[in-house]
Every structure is written in C-alpha cells, then in structure tokens.
Write an enzyme that holds these catalytic residues in place. Structure first.
Site: not given
Length: 760
Positions: A484-487, A490
């Site tokens: 997952v890109s945002d995971c 972050e």
C-alpha cells in the site's frame, strides 16, 4: 473470559508465517481467565454500550484495553488538567496533558511493538462468514457457543430502531444487510438456549424485510449469496461469467487492469457462478425460503428480478447500457457456454479462475486481500475440494479476522496493525518525550522493521496480475503481503525519523537498501501523467470503465485511482528521504516531488478543501494535502492553494473550538457538519494539525488555542479521549471504525500544538 493473544500462531498445522506471526492478534475464550471483578467490569461496559447504542454507535474497543492495562498494572499518576474560561494554555499544562496521553497510550502497546485495534463497522462483513461456514458445515465447529452469543450481541447492538440493519453501524437500514444479518442470526441461533436469542430482534428484522417488499430487491451481492443458499435462483443474478479471466490482456476491461480488491472478489464469485453452486437443503433453509418472501417462492419469475434493487441499497445506479450488457450475456452467451462444445471453455475458465484464487491465497498465507475476499475464496476452495488443504489453510486464518469488544463479536476489514503503528509512532515522536518512553519507541521501531515486506510475490507474479511488493508496508501485517503506497510512505518516514535519533534509545536504523526498496515501491505507484499516487497498483485503465461497476453500493471500485492522501504521504516521505539520501535516484525523486505537488494543488475543491477518500472527509483530505504542501516549502504567503485551505478551515470551525463532519460528506461529496454543529475530537485534531502546517500560529493562533482547549478538556481520567462518531471510509459509501484514532490523533495534535504554537 475473552483474551487477546499477540504474535501467536497456535498449533494448527495448516498455518505459517513469514515473520513468526509478528503483528498477529487473535482472540480466545478462556473461562479461567477472569475474576468476579473482571467479569463485573466487562458486564458494566456491555451494559453501558447497550444503553447508549443509539447515541454513540462505534464501540470504545474496551476489552483488550482492559486486559493490557490490568496486566501492566497501569495507573495514571498525573492529575487531570482543565482549562477554564478565559484561561490561557501554558506550556506546563500542555505538557502535563501530553504526558498523561503518552503514558496511557504507551501502556496499550503489545509485546511485539504494535497497537491492537478494531477496524470494522461494516455490517456486511460478518454475515458472509457465517453463511459460508454454515454451507461448509463448520459453523458450529469453528465457533463455540460463546462465539455465537457474542456475534448475536453484535447484531442486536447495531439493529436500527426501525428493525433493520444498515450498510454500516451509523447508516440507515438496507435490504442487503437486513437480509444477510437476519439469515446469519437464524444460523447462529441454532442450538442456543432461548435466553441467548432475542426473538423481538428477529421479528423486527423480518418485519422490516416484508415492509420493504421482501428480498427480491436485495442488491447483487445479496442475490449471489442467497442463490448459493438455495434461497434465490441464479437466473436472477447478473452474469458473472468466469470466461472473463480468459480474455486477451490487451483489452481495456481485462482483469489485470482492475482494482485488486474488485478483482479478488470477482475471481471466486465468478467460479461459484460458473458452477451455479447451491448448497444442500436443510430444515432451516426451507424455513427461510418461506419467511423471506412476500409471495410463494415457486411462483417467482427470477429473470425479471435481475435488476431490482431496493432504493435503500442503491448508491451507484447502473446505467441502461450496463443492464443491457448483463441481459445480453444472460440471453445470448451463458446458455451456450453450458452446452457442448463450449462447455469445455467453461471448464477451462473455471480452472483458470481457481488457479488465480490459489495464487492469491498462497501469496497472503491465506489471509487474502480482505474479509469479503477471504470468505469467497474460502468457499470456492471448499466447493472445489471439500477436504482439501486449501480450505483447511483458510480455516486456520479465520481467527485473524475475528474481533470482540463491548458491543459483541465482529469481523475485521483486514486489521490495521502497520497503518496504526506508523501514525502512532509519529504521534509519539512528535511528543518529544523519547527520554521517558525510549523502550516504547524502540519496540515500535522493531515492529515496523519486522513488518516490512522483503520479497515480491512468488513465481511469475505479473502473469497473476500482481505488482511488486518488496520494500512495502501493508495495511495489516507482513503476512498480508499486499503493498500500500501510503502505508509504505508513512512507514518509510518513521524509519527515516528514527534514523536521526540515538540508536541506543530507538534501536538500529533500517538498512539503506530496505529504504531504497520502499522508495522504489512508492515511485512505481505514481502516475506519470497526473502525478497522483494510487494505493495498491499502478493505474491500469481509464476511469470510463467505472460505468461498468456492478456493485450498487460502492463507487470508484473497478480501477485504481490517484488519491490526495496517498500522494501527500509519498510526497512528504520523498522530501525527507531526499534530504537524508540526496544522491539516490536524485532526478527521479525531484521530478516525482514536482508532479505530486502539482497534482495536490490541481484537485483542491472550489471551497478550499480536499475530498478525503479514506476518512471523513474534507478535514482529513485537507490535513493530508497541507502536510504534503508544507513539506515542499509551500506557505500561506507564497501559495494561493494554502490560503484557500486556511480560509476553509477557519470558516468551518465550530463554536466550541473544534471541527465536526458528518459521514454524509463522503457520500454526497459536499462538506456536511453534524446537525447540531458539535465537534468530533479526531476531526478536530486533523483540522488543527492542518492549520499548524499552514503556519496559522504566525498570523493568529486563536483558532488553535480554542481547538487545543477542547481537546484538553475532553481528556478522560485515564489519559485517553472519548469515543465519538465513526471516522473512516472506503469507496465513498462504506464507513469504517478505526478505534485507535481517538487515542493517537488528539495526542499528535497536542504534541504539534505544544511544539509549534506554545514555543512559537
């Protein structure tokens, strides 16, 4: 008594892990793990939720918190802080509040470094699992009487006052969820004593169904499940031809170009449709066949019901051309695919579909992509081979999805261990209390290092329509394996921040090559055209294909889209990475930062906000947007986009100093405050941090002081913050309960306030 177990694989021979089950969180019932005091505490929490169930619908997720606080003998020794009218917030008082929150939240950390939490809220998650296990004959083996009582409690607690059940715990009643919930309750009630069954709840649910025309108008997923139970007829279901998976890859509607979640639902569902699977009849199913309809079952003309959908269920009305397509497939294609010699093509398609299902199952250690996919893949494996290892491996991972709180037992969406950990760690780092909570930071760092995916999917993964995953973080744990890109962004940011801190306190920093792998993932998910970033896989097809969306209650579900949250997370991570590793892929990263910034600015709403796609709603999107823009040096003074955003935030602040937004903002795509204009503490935290990113303290800090006062005065005795409305969302119309948000977002906002406002 219910007890949560951490990083425990149990003794099931059909389960395995890539990192010794780090992040796994499962519940077991242990009748010896309780005292009279503990039991009274649990019953008090259950009673309180029941009495207030129409006021605050999400649970406070108390059971595991009670367990952890008890096992760690937690005591809050810092006195509560209240800010009186006209009183100014001092640095010392803000520090006391922050320490109270940090002390409490630190006590909630699990032994492997993550923070457990409920991630649920949808009422169409649990019923398919119940129906699946009823079909396979394992419902009463997999779930004890205690399990089934708590599942029934969950349904009772979230039944609406009109007798129905909504799509999620805060929504109006729907035919889909009322139907599958009623069926599941009847299945769960088998063999239970009458004292465990709320007959009024069942009667009211059935009355709602009849008053709204009966189950003929249930939406397409409901029609499919009812058909498998023999409570509907497959001829009334939109064709889900498995031959779809045999199409040439260059076609725009090829499954390789579909959003992975949509793809992974329709793989097993098309197999079950192609088999026209119907379970064996039972006395209960015969009763349900009589109960659910307003007319005799054998007099229904099923083909005329294919496009019926209750108005309560309909969010994405299918266009006429889509209905024409389904009818054409049913009339002119499906009949011939079941006849020789074309039935050989059907058999080939079924084999191809199950090959894809097995690949996804193996790649995720049978966790699968999410709860809807999990159940359908498990059922498909059982239909293919009832005694096969694949089905047994699926059963071994069912506990990964089960969660219990004071409102009963539910099914998780997928679990959110990595996502919550990355945000929680940033909140704790922002608190600047590392000297006091060094072991907590170190343990959380260790969890993130052990949770990073270190391989791509096995074999020739592109032929199975999968993207690279090496270097990513998932939404859940490492075994989940779906990048997952945002995971990832972050997680990368946390590891970069910790790399600048003393390793003797926070642990050894992540190897640079693993940082490079994370950068490689997030760069691969950025659109070279728009600059926006997708969550799971690169964009595969044009958005026009969304017109073929067969799911009446979801939107933007067919293909990948770029989102402000993913783009901003990636932007912020790349800016920090570029600062620390300026020579690595320098030109690519600089270009990525430029086009990501342009994308964020280009999708700002006319009122100055950004639409939030993964939480409610404009406050969330705006916070992410301003995080990203601030990271690249945009300010109120040099950026008109920033100025419009600040005007939006100041304009929407409520009289109590906070911000509050109804979930209808997501569905209607228009900012919608609560009817009584009250505030929500999580949304207040997002808006507060957004204003800090925009430098509001440099102009007039009044709005920030008012917001901080609301957060401070809302803190509970133990240092936590109260549970309020649901805050998460996916695909516009489905709200999710992120139970940890109420704990770490106010903490984070107050940490930023203390650092940037009070020290300004």
């Amino acid at each position: 008594m219910w007890k949560i177990k951490i990083a425990d694989g149990g003794k099931d021979p059909y389960i395995w892990s890539t990192n010794n089950f780090v992040g796994r969180q499962i519940w077991e019932f242990d009748p010896n793990y309780e005292t009279e005091e503990h039991r009274a505490e649990v019953e008090k929490a259950q009673k309180k939720f029941w009495e207030n169930r129409f006021k605050v619908k999400p649970s406070s997720d108390l059971f595991w918190r009670m367990q952890f606080l008890r096992e760690k003998n937690f005591k809050q020794n810092i006195p509560p802080v209240q800010i009186e009218d006209e009183e100014q917030i001092t640095y010392d008082k803000a520090t006391a509040v922050l320490k109270r929150s940090v002390n409490f939240f630190s006590a909630l950390q699990a032994s492997d470094g993550h923070w457990p939490a409920e991630n649920s809220g949808e009422l169409f998650f649990l019923p398919p699992l119940v129906m699946c296990l009823y079909i396979t004959g394992d419902l009463y083996n997999q779930f004890s009487i205690e399990h089934r009582k708590e599942m029934l409690r969950y349904f009772y607690c979230h039944q609406n006052e009109d007798g129905g059940w909504g799509l999620h715990i805060e929504s109006h009643s729907s035919m889909f969820c009322t139907t599958i919930t009623y069926i599941s309750m009847r299945m769960l009630a088998q063999g239970l004593s009458s004292s465990a069954i709320n007959k009024d709840s069942l009667d009211n649910g059935l009355k709602w169904i009849h008053d709204h025309g009966g189950v003929l108008t249930v939406l397409s997923w409901g029609k499919a499940w009812l058909s498998m139970l023999g409570l509907y007829d497959w001829s009334g279901v939109k064709p889900l031809s498995p031959e779809f998976w045999l199409l040439p890859p260059y076609l725009p509607m090829h499954p390789a170009k579909m959003l992975c979640y949509c793809r992974h639902v329709y793989m097993p569902l098309s197999f079950l449709y192609g088999k026209r699977f119907v379970t064996k009849t039972t006395p209960l199913l015969l009763e349900l066949k009589d109960e659910l309809y307003n007319q005799p079952f054998d007099q229904i003309k099923w083909s005329s019901t294919r496009h019926l959908c209750a108005k309560e269920d309909l969010y994405f009305p299918p266009p006429f051309l889509q209905e024409l397509l389904w009818d054409s497939l049913y009339l002119f294609v499906e009949p011939f695919l079941n006849l020789w010699p074309l039935n050989k093509l059907r058999q080939r398609a079924l084999e191809k579909t199950m090959k894809l299902v097995h690949y996804e199952d193996e790649n995720s250690r049978y966790v699968t992509t999410g709860c809807i996919e999990k159940v359908l893949c498990m059922l498909a494996c059982w239909v293919e081979e009832p005694n096969g290892d694949a089905y047994k491996k699926h059963l071994a991972r069912v506990p990964d999805y089960i969660w219990i709180a004071e409102d009963g037992m539910k099914m998780q969406s997928i679990n959110s261990q990595s996502w919550d950990a990355t945000l929680a760690m940033q909140a704790l780092i922002a608190a600047d209390l590392t000297d006091e909570i060094g072991p907590v930071i170190k343990l959380g760092h260790d969890f993130l290092k052990k949770s990073q995916v270190d391989t791509d999917p096995h074999d020739n993964f592109k032929s199975y329509y999968r993207h690279i995953s090496k270097g990513s973080w998932t939404f859940a744990d490492k075994d989940h394996a779906l990048q997952v890109s945002d995971c990832t962004a972050e997680g990368l940011k946390v590891c970069l921040l910790l790399s600048m801190m003393p390793p003797e306190i926070v642990g050894e920093k992540l190897d640079p090559q693993r940082l490079y792998d994370a950068v490689n993932i997030i760069l691969s998910l950025q659109s070279k055209v728009t600059g926006g970033v997708t969550p799971w896989e690169p964009p595969g097809a044009g958005s026009w294909i969304e017109k073929l969306n067969p799911i009446e209650f979801l939107e933007d579900i067919i293909v990948e889209h770029e989102y402000v949250e993913c783009t901003s997370s990636v932007l912020e991570a790349l800016v920090l990475f570029k600062k620390l590793y300026p020579g690595h892929r320098k030109e690519e990263i600089e270009h990525s930062i430029t086009i990501a910034t342009r994308f964020i600015e280009s999708i700002q709403m006319p009122d100055g906000s950004w639409y939030g796609n993964w939480a409610i709603c404009f406050m969330y999107g705006t916070w992410f947007a301003l995080r990203g823009l601030a990271a690249v040096g945009k300010t109120y003074y040099n950026c008109a986009t920033m100025r419009r955003a600040v005007e939006f935030l100041l304009r929407t602040q409520q009289a109590d100093g906070g911000w509050g937004e109804n979930y209808h903002s997501c569905t209607n795509k228009v900012y919608t405050p609560f009817g009584d204009n009250h505030s929500n503490l999580v949304q207040t935290s997002w808006a507060m941090m957004a204003l800090i990113h925009a430098g509001q303290m440099e102009r007039d800090a009044t709005s920030l002081h008012r917001a901080a006062k609301l957060l401070i005065n809302s803190q509970t005795e133990d240092g936590d913050f109260p549970q309020q409305e649901i805050c998460g969302v996916f695909m516009r119309n489905c709200m999710l309960h992120y139970a940890l948000y109420r704990s770490y977002f106010p903490l984070w906002a107050l940490a930023e306030y203390r650092r940037h406002v009070l020290l300004h």
